[in-house]
Design a protein around this motif. Sequence first.
Motif, PDB file in Angstrom:
ATOM      1  N   ALA A 296      10.514  -3.574  -2.422  1.00 29.51           N
ATOM      2  CA  ALA A 296       9.704  -2.397  -2.781  1.00 29.51           C
ATOM      3  C   ALA A 296      10.408  -1.171  -2.232  1.00 29.51           C
ATOM      4  CB  ALA A 296       8.314  -2.516  -2.183  1.00 29.51           C
ATOM      5  N   VAL A 297      10.275  -0.077  -2.933  1.00 33.90           N
ATOM      6  CA  VAL A 297      10.862   1.166  -2.423  1.00 33.90           C
ATOM      7  C   VAL A 297       9.806   2.254  -2.332  1.00 33.90           C
ATOM      8  CG1 VAL A 297      13.306   0.933  -2.986  1.00 33.90           C
ATOM      9  CG2 VAL A 297      11.711   1.637  -4.764  1.00 33.90           C
ATOM     10  N   GLY A 298       9.973   3.121  -1.347  1.00 32.82           N
ATOM     11  CA  GLY A 298       9.037   4.221  -1.138  1.00 32.82           C
ATOM     12  C   GLY A 298       8.536   4.176   0.282  1.00 32.82           C
TER      13      GLY A 298
ATOM     14  N   ASP B 160       7.819  10.374  -3.383  1.00 32.31           N
ATOM     15  CA  ASP B 160       7.791   9.180  -4.238  1.00 32.31           C
ATOM     16  C   ASP B 160       8.612   9.340  -5.520  1.00 32.31           C
ATOM     17  OD1 ASP B 160       6.364   7.595  -2.563  1.00 32.31           O
ATOM     18  OD2 ASP B 160       4.432   7.937  -3.528  1.00 32.31           O
TER      19      ASP B 160
ATOM     20  N   HIS C 215       3.934  -4.739  -6.335  1.00 32.24           N
ATOM     21  CA  HIS C 215       3.307  -3.876  -5.322  1.00 32.24           C
ATOM     22  C   HIS C 215       4.346  -2.945  -4.688  1.00 32.24           C
ATOM     23  CE1 HIS C 215       5.125  -6.297  -2.137  1.00 32.24           C
ATOM     24  NE2 HIS C 215       4.653  -7.390  -2.707  1.00 32.24           N
ATOM     25  N   GLY C 216       3.838  -1.968  -3.928  1.00 32.41           N
ATOM     26  CA  GLY C 216       4.719  -1.042  -3.249  1.00 32.41           C
ATOM     27  C   GLY C 216       5.082  -1.523  -1.856  1.00 32.41           C
ATOM     28  N   SER C 217       5.508  -0.581  -1.004  1.00 34.41           N
ATOM     29  CA  SER C 217       6.037  -0.940   0.312  1.00 34.41           C
ATOM     30  C   SER C 217       4.925  -1.088   1.354  1.00 34.41           C
ATOM     31  CB  SER C 217       7.031   0.124   0.756  1.00 34.41           C
ATOM     32  OG  SER C 217       6.371   1.380   0.786  1.00 34.41           O
ATOM     33  N   ALA C 218       3.681  -0.833   0.949  1.00 33.73           N
ATOM     34  CA  ALA C 218       2.501  -1.020   1.817  1.00 33.73           C
ATOM     35  C   ALA C 218       2.734  -0.554   3.250  1.00 33.73           C
ATOM     36  CB  ALA C 218       2.058  -2.492   1.778  1.00 33.73           C
TER      37      ALA C 218
ATOM     38  N   ASP D 178       0.880   0.735   5.251  1.00 30.79           N
ATOM     39  CA  ASP D 178      -0.265   0.467   6.138  1.00 30.79           C
ATOM     40  C   ASP D 178      -0.191  -0.891   6.830  1.00 30.79           C
ATOM     41  OD1 ASP D 178      -0.594  -0.578   3.528  1.00 30.79           O
ATOM     42  OD2 ASP D 178      -2.781  -0.506   3.621  1.00 30.79           O
TER      43      ASP D 178
ATOM     44  N   ASN E 290       1.576 -10.328   1.810  1.00 26.92           N
ATOM     45  CA  ASN E 290       1.502 -11.541   1.000  1.00 26.92           C
ATOM     46  C   ASN E 290       2.821 -11.712   0.222  1.00 26.92           C
ATOM     47  OD1 ASN E 290       0.891 -13.582  -0.740  1.00 26.92           O
ATOM     48  ND2 ASN E 290      -1.038 -12.688  -1.464  1.00 26.92           N
TER      49      ASN E 290
HETATM   50  N1  LIG Z   1       7.999  -1.130  -7.265  1.00 25.93           N
HETATM   51  C1  LIG Z   1       7.962  -0.404  -6.174  1.00 25.93           C
HETATM   52  O1  LIG Z   1       8.891  -0.395  -5.407  1.00 25.93           O
HETATM   53  C2  LIG Z   1       6.715   0.392  -5.861  1.00 25.93           C
HETATM   54  C3  LIG Z   1       5.529   0.170  -6.558  1.00 25.93           C
HETATM   55  C4  LIG Z   1       4.388   0.878  -6.182  1.00 25.93           C
HETATM   56  C5  LIG Z   1       4.456   1.790  -5.141  1.00 25.93           C
HETATM   57  N2  LIG Z   1       5.644   1.994  -4.489  1.00 25.93           N
HETATM   58  C6  LIG Z   1       5.749   2.884  -3.324  1.00 25.93           C
HETATM   59  O2  LIG Z   1       5.189   2.219  -2.192  1.00 25.93           O
HETATM   60  C7  LIG Z   1       4.592   3.182  -1.298  1.00 25.93           C
HETATM   61  C8  LIG Z   1       3.156   2.796  -1.015  1.00 25.93           C
HETATM   62  O3  LIG Z   1       2.409   2.894  -2.239  1.00 25.93           O
HETATM   63  P1  LIG Z   1       0.886   2.499  -2.406  1.00 25.93           P
HETATM   64  O4  LIG Z   1       0.251   2.483  -1.043  1.00 25.93           O
HETATM   65  O5  LIG Z   1       0.324   3.350  -3.456  1.00 25.93           O
HETATM   66  O6  LIG Z   1       0.904   1.029  -3.020  1.00 25.93           O
HETATM   67  P2  LIG Z   1       1.148  -0.375  -2.313  1.00 25.93           P
HETATM   68  O7  LIG Z   1       1.231  -1.394  -3.376  1.00 25.93           O
HETATM   69  O8  LIG Z   1       2.287  -0.293  -1.375  1.00 25.93           O
HETATM   70  O9  LIG Z   1      -0.181  -0.629  -1.437  1.00 25.93           O
HETATM   71  C9  LIG Z   1      -1.498  -0.549  -1.984  1.00 25.93           C
HETATM   72  C10 LIG Z   1      -2.441  -1.430  -1.143  1.00 25.93           C
HETATM   73  O10 LIG Z   1      -2.177  -2.804  -1.407  1.00 25.93           O
HETATM   74  C11 LIG Z   1      -1.806  -3.489  -0.224  1.00 25.93           C
HETATM   75  N3  LIG Z   1      -0.686  -4.389  -0.560  1.00 25.93           N
HETATM   76  C12 LIG Z   1       0.359  -4.131  -1.382  1.00 25.93           C
HETATM   77  N4  LIG Z   1       1.186  -5.172  -1.419  1.00 25.93           N
HETATM   78  C13 LIG Z   1       0.662  -6.118  -0.635  1.00 25.93           C
HETATM   79  C14 LIG Z   1       1.066  -7.428  -0.258  1.00 25.93           C
HETATM   80  N5  LIG Z   1       2.186  -8.000  -0.740  1.00 25.93           N
HETATM   81  N6  LIG Z   1       0.287  -8.114   0.598  1.00 25.93           N
HETATM   82  C15 LIG Z   1      -0.841  -7.590   1.089  1.00 25.93           C
HETATM   83  N7  LIG Z   1      -1.283  -6.354   0.771  1.00 25.93           N
HETATM   84  C16 LIG Z   1      -0.535  -5.624  -0.074  1.00 25.93           C
HETATM   85  C17 LIG Z   1      -1.381  -2.403   0.763  1.00 25.93           C
HETATM   86  O11 LIG Z   1      -1.559  -2.832   2.094  1.00 25.93           O
HETATM   87  C18 LIG Z   1      -2.241  -1.242   0.368  1.00 25.93           C
HETATM   88  O12 LIG Z   1      -3.478  -1.307   1.001  1.00 25.93           O
HETATM   89  C19 LIG Z   1       4.746   4.527  -1.996  1.00 25.93           C
HETATM   90  O13 LIG Z   1       5.866   5.175  -1.457  1.00 25.93           O
HETATM   91  C20 LIG Z   1       4.987   4.176  -3.459  1.00 25.93           C
HETATM   92  O14 LIG Z   1       5.742   5.122  -4.151  1.00 25.93           O
HETATM   93  C21 LIG Z   1       6.759   1.305  -4.832  1.00 25.93           C
END
Ligand SMILES: NC(=O)c1ccc[n+]([C@@H]2O[C@H](COP(=O)([O-])OP(=O)(O)OC[C@H]3O[C@@H](n4cnc5c(N)ncnc54)[C@H](O)[C@@H]3O)[C@@H](O)[C@H]2O)c1
Length: 353
Positions: free
Chosen positions: A75-77, A83, A280-283, A285, A293
């Motif tokens: 994941a990137v970001g 972003d 999903h993104g880089s999460a 949090d 996961n």
């Molecule tokens: N394809 C990619 O690389 C991609 C896709 C989406 C977002 N991003 C980037 O990631 C960063 C965070 O974005 P965001 O917070 O909107 O989306 P996110 O998908 O990173 O997270 C959203 C929510 O889902 C949870 N989550 C995501 N993946 C999980 C996993 N594998 N296991 C458990 N929980 C998971 C996170 O903890 C968070 O609460 C931003 O910089 C965004 O630009 C990158």
Amino acid sequence: MKEHKIAVIAGDGIGPEVIREGIKVLRRVAELDGTFRFTFTEFPWGCEYYLKHGRMMAEDGLEQLSKFDAILLGAVGYPGVPDHISLWDLLLVIRKHFDQYINLRPVKLLKGAPCPLKDVAREDINMTFVRENSEGEYAGSGAWLYRGKPNEVVIQNGVFSRSGCERVIRYAYELASREGKTLTSISKGNALNYSMVFWDEIFEEVGKDYPQVETHSYLVDAASMFMVKDPKRFQIVVTSNLFGDILTDLGAAIAGGMGLAAGANLNPERTYPSMFEPIHGSAPDIAGTGQANPLATVWAVSQMLDFFGHSEWGKKLVDCIETLLVEGKTLTPDLGGSATTAKVGDAVTALLK
Ligand SMILES: NC(=O)c1ccc[n+]([C@@H]2O[C@H](COP(=O)([O-])OP(=O)(O)OC[C@H]3O[C@@H](n4cnc5c(N)ncnc54)[C@H](O)[C@@H]3O)[C@@H](O)[C@H]2O)c1
């Protein structure tokens, strides 16, 4: 022995944590099979790299990647890098340069996976999205005029070429025909009176070559409603870049959540490497806590195995995910468990035996 050369861009946040498990699983599959092996080359690109070097990837990054059979992306970001930079200067540049014009995203509710929908049977959620991945609303065409002035104007164009629409629609017809499934096109011809009318026309034209495929067409607003109210209407789905991006997140939400959602960016001609990733993104949090996961990444590597022609292993991996979900003993917190990322990866490899 056949060698599959994989470029690994683990990226930011939980990216490296989930990718570690994906690699673990692929190594185990190759070990058990014995007729092929993987070599992994890691590239340290992403937001940390950007903060040090002022760019998301090496200057000759695309040339370096072109030598591989596939790319595995985490994941990137990350906070600190806008972003639109992290997305455009790494992920989108790879998709475009390597003409990965098919984004294939399974939306399948596995046994044991949580689903927020009421009155929907598990088997009703079993669709494959074929999202246009190279042009459309994400072509990056537009202008920003009179910046900061009262008459400021921005223009974001949607770019729909005949060849671009035809190839993705044809791919979807082929898939539907091969799998004996229905094909649904999602567009918005009533409001987008150029691009989506054009899309609808091409959907009909290409369909003449596939009289055996039952087709449906929905406006994107109606499709979003039916995905929630009556998801069994959808089997193979073809749609534009933006609509596909949004609807597949809705798909992820009804099929177990982001921790289970995977996507393949394919260059079907294999002129260039294809790229496989959890969606999903880089999460940030949960990064560094061991709670990420890795099952979306496991699903993404199963798509990679399918693409390399090892679909028996691809299927086996999805079966392993399903077994873990049904057993419910080794799951990360997002799925109600307390296992770590590594423990879930270990459990998948153990099940492969
Ligand atoms: N394809 C990619 O690389 C991609 C896709 C989406 C977002 N991003 C980037 O990631 C960063 C965070 O974005 P965001 O917070 O909107 O989306 P996110 O998908 O990173 O997270 C959203 C929510 O889902 C949870 N989550 C995501 N993946 C999980 C996993 N594998 N296991 C458990 N929980 C998971 C996170 O903890 C968070 O609460 C931003 O910089 C965004 O630009 C990158």
